[in-house]
Structure formats: C-alpha cells, structure tokens
Write a protein that holds these residues in place. Structure first.
Motif, short mmCIF file in Angstrom:
data_model
loop_
_atom_site.label_atom_id
_atom_site.label_comp_id
_atom_site.label_asym_id
_atom_site.label_seq_id
_atom_site.Cartn_x
_atom_site.Cartn_y
_atom_site.Cartn_z
N ALA A 1 0.83 -1.21 0.00
CA ALA A 1 0.00 0.00 0.00
C ALA A 1 0.86 1.25 0.00
N ALA A 2 1.91 1.26 0.81
CA ALA A 2 2.81 2.42 0.86
C ALA A 2 3.52 2.62 -0.47
N ARG A 3 3.94 1.53 -1.09
CA ARG A 3 4.64 1.63 -2.38
C ARG A 3 3.72 2.18 -3.46
N ARG A 4 2.49 1.71 -3.51
CA ARG A 4 1.56 2.18 -4.53
C ARG A 4 1.20 3.64 -4.33
N ALA A 5 1.04 4.05 -3.07
CA ALA A 5 0.76 5.46 -2.79
C ALA A 5 1.92 6.34 -3.24
N ALA A 6 3.13 5.89 -2.98
CA ALA A 6 4.31 6.66 -3.39
C ALA A 6 4.39 6.73 -4.91
N LYS A 7 4.05 5.65 -5.58
CA LYS A 7 4.09 5.64 -7.05
C LYS A 7 3.07 6.61 -7.64
N VAL A 8 1.88 6.68 -7.05
CA VAL A 8 0.89 7.64 -7.53
C VAL A 8 1.43 9.06 -7.41
N THR A 9 2.03 9.38 -6.26
CA THR A 9 2.61 10.71 -6.08
C THR A 9 3.69 10.98 -7.12
N GLU A 10 4.54 10.01 -7.36
CA GLU A 10 5.61 10.16 -8.35
C GLU A 10 5.04 10.38 -9.75
N LEU A 11 4.04 9.59 -10.14
CA LEU A 11 3.47 9.71 -11.47
C LEU A 11 2.75 11.04 -11.64
N ARG A 12 2.04 11.47 -10.62
CA ARG A 12 1.34 12.75 -10.70
C ARG A 12 2.32 13.90 -10.85
N GLN A 13 3.40 13.86 -10.10
CA GLN A 13 4.41 14.92 -10.20
C GLN A 13 5.05 14.91 -11.57
N LYS A 14 5.35 13.74 -12.09
CA LYS A 14 5.99 13.63 -13.40
C LYS A 14 5.11 14.20 -14.50
N ARG A 15 3.79 14.06 -14.33
CA ARG A 15 2.85 14.52 -15.35
C ARG A 15 2.26 15.89 -15.05
N GLY A 16 2.75 16.53 -13.99
CA GLY A 16 2.31 17.87 -13.66
C GLY A 16 0.87 17.98 -13.22
N ILE A 17 0.35 16.93 -12.58
CA ILE A 17 -1.04 16.93 -12.12
C ILE A 17 -1.12 17.60 -10.76
N PHE B 1 -9.48 -9.50 -12.62
CA PHE B 1 -9.43 -8.07 -12.89
C PHE B 1 -8.40 -7.35 -12.02
N VAL B 2 -7.70 -6.39 -12.63
CA VAL B 2 -6.76 -5.58 -11.86
C VAL B 2 -7.52 -4.58 -11.01
N GLU B 3 -6.92 -4.17 -9.90
CA GLU B 3 -7.37 -2.99 -9.17
C GLU B 3 -6.71 -1.78 -9.82
N TYR B 4 -7.31 -0.60 -9.66
CA TYR B 4 -6.70 0.56 -10.29
C TYR B 4 -7.18 1.86 -9.66
N VAL B 5 -6.41 2.90 -9.87
CA VAL B 5 -6.84 4.27 -9.57
C VAL B 5 -6.51 5.13 -10.77
N GLN B 6 -7.37 6.10 -11.05
CA GLN B 6 -7.03 7.14 -12.01
C GLN B 6 -6.16 8.17 -11.31
N LEU B 7 -5.21 8.73 -12.02
CA LEU B 7 -4.31 9.71 -11.41
C LEU B 7 -4.98 11.07 -11.25
N SER B 8 -6.06 11.29 -11.99
CA SER B 8 -6.82 12.54 -11.88
C SER B 8 -8.21 12.30 -12.44
N ASP B 9 -9.02 13.36 -12.49
CA ASP B 9 -10.34 13.24 -13.09
C ASP B 9 -10.26 13.00 -14.59
N ASN B 10 -9.14 13.35 -15.19
CA ASN B 10 -8.95 13.22 -16.63
C ASN B 10 -8.28 11.88 -16.93
N LEU B 11 -8.99 11.00 -17.61
CA LEU B 11 -8.46 9.67 -17.90
C LEU B 11 -7.17 9.73 -18.69
#
Length: 364
Positions: free
Chosen positions: A63-79, A303-313
C-alpha cells in the motif's frame, strides 16, 4: 458492453465459442475442469497463509509503495488537482467478480485518504496456466520497464506482485514477460501480412525481473481490443533463466502462462477516448470471448485494481494485481512462439505465420 446474466448462461455457449475447425472441444472442456481443480487447490493454500503476520506486513508495504508511485506519477505529469478521481463504477451484474468494483479511485477518496484504504487490496489471484498462450507470443524481448515506444493511448503503470501460493511470501528474481496490443488492436512482433506491426517491431512488449517484494512493474498503455477477444494483456512468468548481454533472456522454467483483464466500466471509458475510438475492429463482449469464459470460476478474480491519477483519464492509471504462483509447477510445454526476435531482427516460426499448431489454428 454487455455482462453475463448468469454463469450458467455463459457455460452453456462454450461449445459454440470453441467450435472452430480443428479444435478439440472435449479436450478443452477437460482442461477447464483441470484448471478449476487447480484453482481450488491454490485457494486452499492461500487461505492458510493470507492472514499471517508476514502477509499482513507485505500488504502494508505494498500500500505504501503504490501510494508513493501515484505521487511520483502525478508529479511527473504535472497533475495538481487534489482528487484522485470521481469516476464510479456502474455496471449490470457480470457474475461474482464483476459485481465487485476494482476502481479504487472513488469520489470519496482524496490524496489525504489513508493509503491503506485506497491501495491496501492485494486482489490475490490463484492464477493457473492458460490452455493456449495465444497467437502473438514472441521470444527475445528486451528486459525493460517502459514498453510504450511512442504508442498513443491512456498511460498505465501496472504493478504485478508475485507471491508463493503456499507461503504468501513475495517471490524475487522471477521474470515477467508481458505483451498486449495497441489502442487500435495491433500487435508488434508479428508479420504485417497478418495486419500486425511487423516482425521487427517491439512496442508494448517487455520483460522485468521481480524485486525483493516480488514486484515487476511496467510503464505501458491501456490495451485496445482486437477480433474475437475482450480487452486483456498477456503474461508469462519464468524462473532460472539465462541472461544475455543484449538485455534479453533465454531458457528457464515456465511457472505461469496467463492473461489479465480489466473491468467493464474502465474498458468502456477508455474505448470512448482517442485513439481507441478509431479502432475499426468490432468489439467483442464477454459472451463470445471463449478464453475469458474459460476463466469463470468462483475462486479467481482476473481483474486488476486501479486508480485514475486525476479526473482526466488521459492523465493515466496505476493498476495492480497480486499473482499467486506455484513454484513447483513447470508449464514450459505450453509455450508456442509466433516469432523469435534476434539482434538481427524478427523471424517468424516456420509452419504458421502466427506460430500456432496446425491442429489449433484459431486459438487466441
């Protein structure tokens, strides 16, 4: 997209689905019974260790790793938006697992929601080998984490976590070989005469070794669909491989041959975006996808679990699934390659342009 009204209805049409020329329907039915038995055995093994302190600790670290990855991906994409997503799943029943939402980005969740709440699900699957590897397996793919190669589509970072089905402990240093079609249903590595990307193309294919947490992760795109198949991607798991100087591998023992799927709501949302909506291949529903029907058991959530990184797919997804592996298994005889990729380029397997056994020309 239409879901199953009942599992019984799905099973009733299996003879129609599999009755292609040259296919042995009775052999496939027997294989399905064997697979169900394997599912049951794996589920019993997992149930004995899934609540152990070691398994709970692994879940917390995941859970901690996935949360950190979301933060990393959002920052990389300027979200900069605070909400992960407001998309909610609204499906008719597809039977057992499809009644359960795999979208962890509920509109009630924000980046302040505890990470264990959003990312804690291991969604453990007692996966067993497919009856076919499909027509597009290519050996000699590169060991790499980013497999996009400039293809267009919804960005997807997918995490595959491998655990020993007998101990629920992570499995390091096994190799995940993945591949899937692009947004318009085209596979790389296969001759253009088949309508695919060509023998020397390598997009959306790659290999990763699992780390100490049993994780192999890829930066890819959400798959499109192609003829007669629901949206999916392929996975082969190998151990005891020989690494080559050109960042590929040879040999090894095959622990798993499988396919991973995505829930209807997510597929439907992605298919409405560009370039997915330019795909001219007819979309296949669950009722006519024979290989997905083959996996319909009470013990298996594909089925995979997933989260969208923002409201925009278009900003992308983080997806994850935990794969339970039987380390004593060896399914190397299940591998049938369509082509081999060498330093000098791709070479099709002789006897079939897709590398399929002549007795089973329509496997997919």
């Amino acid at each position: 997209m239409v879901g199953f009204k009942s599992l019984a209805a799905a099973i009733a049409i299996i003879p129609l689905v599999f009755s292609h020329p040259g296919e042995n329907v009775e052999a496939m039915k027997a294989e399905m019974i064997k697979r169900n038995e394997q599912h049951a055995a794996a589920t019993r093994s997992l149930s004995q260790c899934q609540d152990s302190p070691q398994a709970s600790a692994l879940k917390a670290r995941s859970a901690a790793r996935r949360a950190a990855k979301v933060t990393e991906l959002r920052q990389k994409r300027g979200i900069t938006t605070r909400s992960l997503s407001h998309q909610k799943r609204d499906l008719t029943a597809l039977e057992s697992w499809t009644l359960q939402s795999h979208n962890m980005s509920s509109e009630a969740y924000t980046l302040d929601t505890p990470e264990a709440t959003i990312f804690g699900s291991n969604n453990t699957c007692a996966l067993v080998p497919e009856t076919t590897i499909g027509p597009y397996y290519v050996t000699g793919e590169s060991i790499r984490s980013n497999i996009t190669e400039g293809q267009a589509g919804v960005p997807m970072h997918i995490e595959l976590q491998f655990v020993d089905m007998n101990t629920c402990e992570p499995i390091p240093e096994i190799f995940a070989d993945v591949w899937h079609c692009n947004a318009t249903g085209v596979y790389s590595g296969i001759d253009t005469s088949e309508g695919e990307g060509g023998l020397n193309s390598t997009f959306l294919r790659g290999v990763q070794s699992s780390d100490e947490e049993g994780v192999a992760a890829f930066d890819s795109l959400f798959p499109g669909h192609y003829d007669s198949r629901i949206t999916h991607f392929h996975l082969v798991v190998q151990t005891n491989v020989t690494l080559q100087e050109n960042s590929t591998y040879t040999g090894g023992k095959t622990l798993h041959v499988g396919q991973v799927y995505f829930e209807d709501a997510l597929v439907e949302a992605v298919e409405a975006t560009t370039p997915y909506n330019t795909n001219t291949i007819e979309f296949t529903t669950w009722e006519v996808d024979g290989w997905m029907l083959e996996e319909a058991t009470n013990d298996y959530d594909p089925f995979v679990e997933y989260v969208q990184l923002s409201d925009n797919l278009d900003d992308g997804l983080l997806a994850w699934i935990t794969v339970a592996i039987d380390l004593s298994s060896d399914h190397s005889t299940n591998l049938t390659a369509a082509a081999h990729y060498y330093s000098t380029g791709g070479v099709a397997v002789s006897g079939s342009s897709k590398g399929l056994p002549p007795s089973n020309p329509n496997a997919s």
